[in-house]
Structures are given as structure tokens and as C-alpha cells.
Enzyme design. Structure first.
Site, PDB file in Angstrom:
ATOM      1  N   ASP A 134      13.589 -11.484   4.784  1.00  0.00           N
ATOM      2  CA  ASP A 134      12.385 -11.549   3.950  1.00  0.00           C
ATOM      3  C   ASP A 134      12.392 -10.506   2.822  1.00  0.00           C
ATOM      4  OD1 ASP A 134      10.194 -13.193   3.527  1.00  0.00           O
ATOM      5  OD2 ASP A 134       8.811 -11.972   4.708  1.00  0.00           O
ATOM      6  N   ASP A 163      -0.023 -13.395   7.540  1.00  0.00           N
ATOM      7  CA  ASP A 163       1.347 -13.872   7.344  1.00  0.00           C
ATOM      8  C   ASP A 163       1.597 -14.273   5.881  1.00  0.00           C
ATOM      9  OD1 ASP A 163       3.917 -14.480   8.036  1.00  0.00           O
ATOM     10  OD2 ASP A 163       3.430 -16.401   8.998  1.00  0.00           O
ATOM     11  N   ARG A 189       2.770 -12.343  -1.187  1.00  0.00           N
ATOM     12  CA  ARG A 189       1.991 -12.401  -2.426  1.00  0.00           C
ATOM     13  C   ARG A 189       1.161 -11.136  -2.624  1.00  0.00           C
ATOM     14  NH1 ARG A 189      -0.786 -17.871  -0.411  1.00  0.00           N
ATOM     15  NH2 ARG A 189       1.324 -18.054   0.429  1.00  0.00           N
ATOM     16  N   ASP A 245       9.296  -9.653   8.704  1.00  0.00           N
ATOM     17  CA  ASP A 245       7.999 -10.339   8.657  1.00  0.00           C
ATOM     18  C   ASP A 245       7.695 -10.969  10.013  1.00  0.00           C
ATOM     19  OD1 ASP A 245       5.680 -11.633   7.988  1.00  0.00           O
ATOM     20  OD2 ASP A 245       6.641 -13.155   6.708  1.00  0.00           O
ATOM     21  N   GLU A 264       1.744 -12.394   3.385  1.00  0.00           N
ATOM     22  CA  GLU A 264       1.812 -10.991   2.976  1.00  0.00           C
ATOM     23  C   GLU A 264       2.619 -10.771   1.709  1.00  0.00           C
ATOM     24  OE1 GLU A 264       3.904 -12.361   4.967  1.00  0.00           O
ATOM     25  OE2 GLU A 264       5.803 -11.628   4.160  1.00  0.00           O
ATOM     26  N   LYS A 312      10.386  -9.571  -3.701  1.00  0.00           N
ATOM     27  CA  LYS A 312       9.675  -9.326  -2.431  1.00  0.00           C
ATOM     28  C   LYS A 312      10.570  -8.584  -1.450  1.00  0.00           C
ATOM     29  CE  LYS A 312       7.797 -11.884   1.579  1.00  0.00           C
ATOM     30  NZ  LYS A 312       7.338 -13.202   2.086  1.00  0.00           N
ATOM     31  N   LYS A 351       3.741 -14.822  13.902  1.00  0.00           N
ATOM     32  CA  LYS A 351       4.583 -16.011  13.851  1.00  0.00           C
ATOM     33  C   LYS A 351       5.014 -16.405  15.264  1.00  0.00           C
ATOM     34  CE  LYS A 351       6.808 -15.218   9.356  1.00  0.00           C
ATOM     35  NZ  LYS A 351       6.333 -16.438   8.690  1.00  0.00           N
TER      36      LYS A 351
HETATM   37  N1  BES Z   1       8.313 -14.989   4.706  1.00  0.00           N
HETATM   38  C1  BES Z   1       7.481 -16.112   4.894  1.00  0.00           C
HETATM   39  C2  BES Z   1       8.015 -17.384   4.232  1.00  0.00           C
HETATM   40  C3  BES Z   1       9.297 -17.949   4.771  1.00  0.00           C
HETATM   41  C4  BES Z   1       9.280 -18.998   5.655  1.00  0.00           C
HETATM   42  C5  BES Z   1      10.519 -17.485   4.326  1.00  0.00           C
HETATM   43  C6  BES Z   1      10.474 -19.545   6.108  1.00  0.00           C
HETATM   44  C7  BES Z   1      11.709 -18.003   4.788  1.00  0.00           C
HETATM   45  C8  BES Z   1      11.688 -19.048   5.674  1.00  0.00           C
HETATM   46  C9  BES Z   1       6.093 -15.841   4.306  1.00  0.00           C
HETATM   47  O1  BES Z   1       5.663 -14.536   4.356  1.00  0.00           O
HETATM   48  C10 BES Z   1       5.122 -16.636   5.115  1.00  0.00           C
HETATM   49  O2  BES Z   1       4.985 -16.354   6.269  1.00  0.00           O
HETATM   50  N2  BES Z   1       4.461 -17.600   4.477  1.00  0.00           N
HETATM   51  C11 BES Z   1       3.512 -18.416   5.144  1.00  0.00           C
HETATM   52  C12 BES Z   1       2.338 -18.598   4.216  1.00  0.00           C
HETATM   53  C13 BES Z   1       1.154 -19.256   4.872  1.00  0.00           C
HETATM   54  C14 BES Z   1       0.532 -18.335   5.885  1.00  0.00           C
HETATM   55  C15 BES Z   1       0.166 -19.617   3.788  1.00  0.00           C
HETATM   56  C16 BES Z   1       4.167 -19.768   5.445  1.00  0.00           C
HETATM   57  O3  BES Z   1       4.936 -20.241   4.625  1.00  0.00           O
HETATM   58  O4  BES Z   1       3.919 -20.294   6.521  1.00  0.00           O
HETATM   59 ZN    ZN Z   2       7.136 -13.107   4.393  1.00  0.00          ZN
HETATM   60 MN    MN Z   3       4.721 -14.056   6.189  1.00  0.00          MN
END
Ligand code: BES
Ligand code: ZN
Ligand code: MN
Length: 497
Positions: A284, A343, A347, A266, A345, A261, A273
Site C-alpha cells: 500500500d 479503511d 485519500r 493497511d 485512509e 500514497k 479488513k
Molecule cells: N489500500 C486499499 C485499496 C486496495 C485494495 C489496494 C486492493 C490494493 C488492492 C484502500 O485503502 C482501501 O482499503 N480502499 C477501500 C475504500 C472503501 C472503504 C471506500 C476499498 O477499496 O475497499
Molecule cells: Zn490503503
Molecule cells: Mn484502506
């Protein structure tokens, strides 16, 4: 940042009396009867008339893990200082050596030349740990502070031949370099590291290493139908890329696809966020950096494999051109996805890259990403979650533990699949409930993996980036996880298929 120059040396009392090193590193262990010296320290102890353990104990040292105590040599050695580092419990594992050597590597900053005897316990672990512990990233500091140790003489272990030792040291150095390159990418801020500049840096490294690289820009992505990468990247003024880096070893036995990824920042996009800690999202693209470095490492170590990394790069930004919650994207290969949360994104860009990877008919697929906050909730900051096809998932998780990077196998419960059903597309990018968020992301990715292809997805949201204090061979910032796990898996596939 360059890793210290590591060179093998034969260690005897006579050579110790002449060494150019300023500091000599010895290991200690915490035995039942008190502190004891680790194997390798014999010649140094002899220079102290066999009293070194007593001297250290008098200073309060116990041999506890990562304890660092310095003793002046007062002319007993050519070096000025003996640096004793604790390994912890006496049945020493490779990871204990790596961590102790990392702590020594950190404590050696400002030293021009050091000599380590930790190689008497485990040469590879001592070399890797030292090089990784010495790493700093001062690119953006006006005052650089103490420089990391530049030259390290590594005492040749008693066992094995000189040829074996050279090969081990070469592998350790190359591995540490790959981890440090990964850290450099992660630590570079998002105003300087964005999709096009990531691709440029990847090209420079690939050309240096003599491996093939191909970069698709936004126009080519559009023409070929990479709807996931484009959807996520369309809100940024810095357009997305898809980078393919391939190494083909002579007599390649297997073909391994890597996907990482590469969200260079992000923000969450329109599903923005919160402000607190959003700066951590500079990390990220840790998966992207790790798979790029892994291909370069495979080339350097001449693995008898074909290894190709597919790296989707995009910046997830909110703007007037951004994708929205409610949009439907047509992914590479034709599946449609309803975006319920911009968010989620990672996947989306990964799905495109996974489908693209399958076109080249690999034998294995390893994908890694900072995919979910749920990974951190479930496993914390130092253990990655591994999902995928059962056998390969377990193999990857096990090798992750051997390398000390730590990884744990996680299930993909079938009942979560229906929660990804969409009211208007083939599937939605998030589930309604937040439970099992790491697994739901894995289930989403599985929809894009070719039938029967052994695959593993390594969620490194926590372990890729250290926001706490330095520990062992891990400083602040990018850690380089899971480069050593991927390297171990590649090496295992090269040996065993
Ligand atoms: N990049 C984040 C995941 C992340 C969170 C990485 C904390 C490192 C530290 C990812 O893109 C994300 O935002 N995931 C969301 C998914 C949700 C919207 C289903 C999450 O984990 O909140
Ligand atoms: Zn992310
Ligand atoms: Mn995200």
C-alpha cells in the site's frame, strides 16, 4: 537488487566466435508461414549455416510471445547455448520486445554473462525488458537460489550512431534501476518498512543522488496541522512522516509535483479488513516508492525540470489510540472531513500532501496510489485508472500505454460529489453507495487540488503488485508501475512543456 550490467558490443560472425557470453539470446516471430528469426539474429543464424529457424521449428518452437527454447551451439559459437525467445506477431511493438526480453531475463538466471540480439529490433525495449525480467528479491531467503544474470552484452543495432546507442542504454539502465528500487521498497515487509524507516531509506538514496530531502516527524506534522496524515497514523506505535524530495535541474523549464500514497501497511484500521489476503497490503506504499524513485530518475537523467515528490507515510492500524468512524479530521489547509470508514485512509493522507504540494506552485501535479479495490474490479490487475483534469489525464493515460504499463482514462462524474456530503463536516471520506468507488475517490481528491492546476491521479491498486505468476518482465510482488509512465510524462513535459 542491482540490475545486470549492460554493455554495448559490435556483433559480427567473427566477434560471436570469440564472445565470453555463455548464452546468446535471439528473437523469433510467429509469421504466417511459421517461425521466423527477428532482426539482429543474422550473425547467429549464419553460424548455424542459415538453419536456425528450421532447427527451432523442429524443436516445436512457433515464435509465440514469451516462448523460450534453448539450443546447444555445439561449437558453432563461443557461447554454449542459443536461447530463442518468442516476440509473437511479426509487426513487432516495443512492448512485445520488452516482454520477450523480460522472459529471456528470467530464463537467464544462473547465467554469469549473456549476449542479447533483441536490441536489433529495439535497443531501449530490449535493455529495459531484460533488466526488469532478471529482477529477483531474495533479501529474506536463506537459500538464495540461482543468481540473476550479472553481465549482458547488448548487440549494437545497425541503425544510429554509437553515441546515440550509449545514451539509449544509459536511459534504459537508469529507468530499470528506478523500477527495481521501487520494487525493493514494495517487497520489503511491513515490519521492516514503516514510516520512519521508509524516510531513512529515502534519505540515504536522496543523499547518494545529490537531491534535497526534508522529513517532517509527527511533532512537526502536528504543529503544522497535517490532520489527515496524523489521523490515519495515530493508531500505530510507528508514527507518521511527510517526506519531501526535490530535484532542480539546470535550466528547469517546468515544475512538476509528484504525490504518492505511503501507507506502509493497511489493516483497514477500526474498519478492519478481512484476514484473507490482508498480507497484500504490504504494497500500500507502492505510490510512495514510485514517486521517490521517479525524482531520483529525473536527477540521474538530468531532466530540465524541477521535480518534487511529497510522500505522506503512515501505518493504518486498529488500537486504543486509532481514529474512529465518526471522527472529524481537520486537514492541512483547513478543510474538515468526517471519517465514515477508516479503511478509506489513502485519500486522507493524500489530501494533506496535495494541499502541501500546491504551496510550491507547480505547473503539473501527478499523484499515484493503491487507492481503491474498485480500480481492480473495473480494470483488472494490469491496467491503471487515470483521473484528473481532462487534458492532462488523457496525456498521462496515453503515455502509460506507450510505456506498456497500461493506463486508461476514467471520468469524474459530478453527480458523485453530493454523495460525499457530510452531515457535520465539509465532506465525508466515503460515499453511501459502493458504485463507482474508484471515481468517488478521485472526486474526493479533486476537492483538495488547487483550481486550474493540471493534475492526474493514477490508481494502481491492481497493477502495482503481482500476486499471480511471473509474466513478461514482471515477476511476483512489486511491479514498479507507474515509474515508467511518470518518467515518460516528465520527459514529454521537458520536451513539449
Ligand atoms: N489500500 C486499499 C485499496 C486496495 C485494495 C489496494 C486492493 C490494493 C488492492 C484502500 O485503502 C482501501 O482499503 N480502499 C477501500 C475504500 C472503501 C472503504 C471506500 C476499498 O477499496 O475497499
Ligand atoms: Zn490503503
Ligand atoms: Mn484502506
Amino acid at each position: 537488487m542491482a540490475v545486470p550490467k549492460l554493455a554495448l558490443t559490435e556483433l559480427t560472425e567473427a566477434s560471436l566466435a570469440k564472445t565470453r557470453a555463455q548464452t546468446v539470446v535471439v528473437g523469433t516471430v510467429q509469421a504466417a508461414g511459421g517461425l521466423r528469426l527477428a532482426p539482429g539474429a543474422e550473425a547467429v543464424d549464419a553460424a548455424y549455416g542459415g538453419t536456425l529457424a528450421e532447427v527451432l521449428t523442429t524443436l516445436g518452437a512457433t515464435g509465440a510471445a514469451e516462448e523460450v527454447v534453448k539450443v546447444p551451439s555445439l561449437g558453432r559459437l563461443a557461447a554454449d547455448v542459443v536461447l530463442a525467445v518468442g516476440l509473437g506477431q511479426p509487426e513487432v511493438t516495443a512492448e512485445q520486445v520488452r516482454r520477450a526480453s523480460g522472459a529471456a531475463g528470467r530464463a537467464l538466471s544462473g547465467t554469469k554473462r549473456a549476449l542479447t540480439t533483441l536490441s536489433g529490433v529495439d535497443l531501449q525495449a530490449a535493455a529495459e525488458g531484460l533488466a526488469l525480467g532478471a529482477y529477483t528479491f531474495t533479501e529474506y531467503k536463506s537459500e538464495k537460489g540461482d543468481k540473476p544474470v550479472q553481465n549482458v552484452d547488448v548487440a549494437a543495432p545497425a541503425e544510429g550512431t554509437a553515441k546515440q546507442h550509449r545514451a539509449t542504454l544509459k536511459a534504459a539502465t537508469a529507468t530499470a534501476e528506478a523500477v527495481c528500487t521501487t520494487r525493493d521498497f514494495i517487497n520489503t515487509p511491513p515490519n521492516d518498512l514503516f514510516p520512519a524507516s521508509f524516510a531513512d531509506r529515502a534519505r540515504a538514496l536522496a543523499e547518494d543522488a545529490g537531491v534535497a530531502i526534508e522529513v517532517l516527524d509527527e511533532k512537526q506534522l502536528k504543529r503544522k496541522g497535517f490532520g489527515g496524515i496524523l489521523g490515519v497514523g495515530v493508531g500505530s506505535s510507528r508514527p507518521p512522516r511527510l517526506v519531501k524530495v526535490s530535484y532542480k535541474g539546470a535550466k528547469a523549464r517546468k515544475k512538476v509535483a509528484l504525490v504518492g500514497k505511503g501507507i506502509t501497511f493497511d489493516t483497514g484500521g477500526i474498519s478492519l479488513k478481512p484476514a484473507a489476503n490482508m498480507d497484500n497490503m504490504t504494497s500500500d506504499m507502492s505510490g510512495a516508492a514510485a514517486v521517490l524513485s521517479s525524482v531520483l530518475l529525473a536527477a540521474k537523467l538530468k531532466f530540465p525540470l524541477e521535480v518534487t515528490a511529497y510522500i505522506p507515510l503512515a501505518e493504518n492500524m486498529p488500537s486504543g489510540t486509532s481514529y474512529r468512524p465518526g471522527d472529524v479530521l481537520t486537514m492541512y489547509g483547513g478543510k474538515t472531513v468526517e471519517v465514515l470508514n477508516t479503511d478509506a485512509e489513502g485519500r486522507l493522507v493524500l489530501a494533506d500532501a496535495i494541499v502541501r504540494a500546491a504551496e510550491d506552485a507547480p505547473d503539473y501535479l501527478i499523484e499515484t496510489s493503491t487507492l481503491t479495490g474498485a480500480q481492480v474490479v473495473a480494470l483488472g490487475n494490469r491496467t491503471a485508472g487515470v483521473m484528473g483534469s481532462d487534458e492532462f489525464r488523457d496525456r498521462v493515460a496515453e503515455l502509460g500505454q506507450v510505456t506498456g504499463e497500461n493506463a486508461w482514462p476514467m471520468p469524474l462524474p459530478d453527480e458523485l460529489r453530493s454523495e460525499l456530503d457530510s452531515k457535520l463536516a465539509d465532506l465525508a471520506n466515503v460515499t453511501g453507495a459502493r458504485w463507482g468507488g474508484m471515481l468517488a475517490a478521485g472526486i474526493f481528491l479533486r476537492e483538495f487540488v488547487a483550481d486550474g492546476l493540471p493534475w492526474a491521479h493514477i490508481d494502481i491498486a491492481g497493477p502495482s503488485y503481482n500476486t499471480g505468476s511471473p509474466w513478461g518482465y514482471t515477476g511476483k510482488g512489486g511491479t514498479g508501475v507507474p515509474v515508467r509512465t511518470i518518467a515518460a510524462v516528465l520527459s514529454d513535459i521537458a520536451d513539449n512543456g
